[in-house]
Design a protein around this motif. Sequence first.
Motif, PDB file in Angstrom:
ATOM      1  N   SER A 240       0.858  -1.190   0.000  1.00 42.27           N
ATOM      2  CA  SER A 240       0.000   0.000   0.000  1.00 42.27           C
ATOM      3  C   SER A 240       0.891   1.235   0.000  1.00 42.27           C
ATOM      4  O   SER A 240       1.917   1.279   0.685  1.00 42.27           O
ATOM      5  CB  SER A 240      -0.948   0.009   1.198  1.00 42.27           C
ATOM      6  OG  SER A 240      -0.230  -0.027   2.411  1.00 42.27           O
ATOM      7  N   ALA A 241       0.505   2.223  -0.775  1.00 43.89           N
ATOM      8  CA  ALA A 241       1.329   3.423  -0.943  1.00 43.89           C
ATOM      9  C   ALA A 241       0.946   4.477   0.082  1.00 43.89           C
ATOM     10  O   ALA A 241      -0.206   4.912   0.144  1.00 43.89           O
ATOM     11  CB  ALA A 241       1.161   3.972  -2.355  1.00 43.89           C
ATOM     12  N   SER A 242       1.929   4.894   0.885  1.00 42.98           N
ATOM     13  CA  SER A 242       1.735   6.010   1.813  1.00 42.98           C
ATOM     14  C   SER A 242       1.879   7.339   1.098  1.00 42.98           C
ATOM     15  O   SER A 242       1.314   8.351   1.526  1.00 42.98           O
ATOM     16  CB  SER A 242       2.764   5.924   2.942  1.00 42.98           C
ATOM     17  OG  SER A 242       2.773   4.640   3.525  1.00 42.98           O
ATOM     18  N   ALA A 243       2.667   7.343   0.026  1.00 40.90           N
ATOM     19  CA  ALA A 243       2.850   8.510  -0.841  1.00 40.90           C
ATOM     20  C   ALA A 243       3.033   7.980  -2.254  1.00 40.90           C
ATOM     21  O   ALA A 243       3.314   6.797  -2.447  1.00 40.90           O
ATOM     22  CB  ALA A 243       4.069   9.319  -0.402  1.00 40.90           C
ATOM     23  N   ASP A 244       2.847   8.829  -3.247  1.00 42.22           N
ATOM     24  CA  ASP A 244       3.039   8.393  -4.631  1.00 42.22           C
ATOM     25  C   ASP A 244       4.366   7.654  -4.738  1.00 42.22           C
ATOM     26  O   ASP A 244       5.402   8.157  -4.281  1.00 42.22           O
ATOM     27  CB  ASP A 244       3.045   9.585  -5.582  1.00 42.22           C
ATOM     28  CG  ASP A 244       1.683  10.267  -5.665  1.00 42.22           C
ATOM     29  OD1 ASP A 244       0.711   9.757  -5.076  1.00 42.22           O
ATOM     30  OD2 ASP A 244       1.595  11.320  -6.325  1.00 42.22           O
ATOM     31  N   ALA A 245       4.357   6.462  -5.337  1.00 40.44           N
ATOM     32  CA  ALA A 245       5.536   5.599  -5.266  1.00 40.44           C
ATOM     33  C   ALA A 245       5.824   4.931  -6.606  1.00 40.44           C
ATOM     34  O   ALA A 245       4.920   4.683  -7.413  1.00 40.44           O
ATOM     35  CB  ALA A 245       5.340   4.527  -4.186  1.00 40.44           C
ATOM     36  N   VAL A 246       7.115   4.658  -6.811  1.00 38.22           N
ATOM     37  CA  VAL A 246       7.592   3.853  -7.939  1.00 38.22           C
ATOM     38  C   VAL A 246       8.471   2.751  -7.349  1.00 38.22           C
ATOM     39  O   VAL A 246       9.374   3.038  -6.551  1.00 38.22           O
ATOM     40  CB  VAL A 246       8.404   4.692  -8.949  1.00 38.22           C
ATOM     41  CG1 VAL A 246       8.806   3.831 -10.149  1.00 38.22           C
ATOM     42  CG2 VAL A 246       7.612   5.916  -9.399  1.00 38.22           C
TER      43      VAL A 246
END
Length: 287
Positions: A240-246
């Motif tokens: 799950s992404a806490s902030a925009d992620a790559v």
Amino acid sequence: MRADALTARTVQDVFPAIRDDIADLHTWRALPTEHVWMVDPFLFLNHHGRQVYPRNNRGLPFGPHPHRGFETVTFILEGDIAHRDSGGHESVIGAGGVQWMTAGSGLIHSETSSDVFKKNGGPMEILQLWVNLPARLKMTQPAYRGLQQEDIPQIADAGGALVHLVSGEWNGHRGPFTPLLDIVSMWFTLSAGQQFSLSIASQRAVFFYVIHGSVVVNGRTVDARHLATFADDGEQLHISASADAVILLCHAEPLDEPVVSHGPFVMNTHDEIRQAIADYQAGKFDG
């Protein structure tokens, strides 16, 4: 077995990439470091950039150099790479593209920036991953393939992830590269609040590196420029992404073989390393 019946893999640890600039190229090395030597069969990861080059720049600093005994996979997130090698391969791969090179028995290559990039400048971000080859394939015929962004499938997952599938199979799709080993490799993006789950057989080694942003994987936070390692006690990864992620994610069967490395050569014994150096100095990598 249903996905909801699978056991979540335990995150063993999370390690920071180490700042290790090369000339004026901003570089973070995620593998190997003092914390983790390898994630068999994954040997090495350099994360170059993100940085913005000015006009009339010198570009990437990787002039001609040799390799033997493994494969290099280069993910070009921004900018470009001009590739040339002693096998006669030549290309310029732009943002979103991937290069897969089998060094095998020996290859000399250079990875520089195109004349257009050196003239105009712009953003640059590149990751290079080294994948070991087993003893039986160390001396295989060298090969190279470069694909542009439009040749890499981009698959939208129900949870919101956008998956760039490079090799192997995922969710009924197949990546365009066919490595010598059974390697699944992808990078994917998540917006804050989005989730992504996938199943990986417990005996397979997982390479999990957060390029940008921050995620929680199986209950453990992994921030940008950090590598997570996993136990072999389950099959499920839930992200799950806490902030925009790559995220760069790869998995493969471990080779469980001796590894002896010396600079650009990775073999099984010290004698093989000495032979690689002698062969290179004798011009046997020159095609």
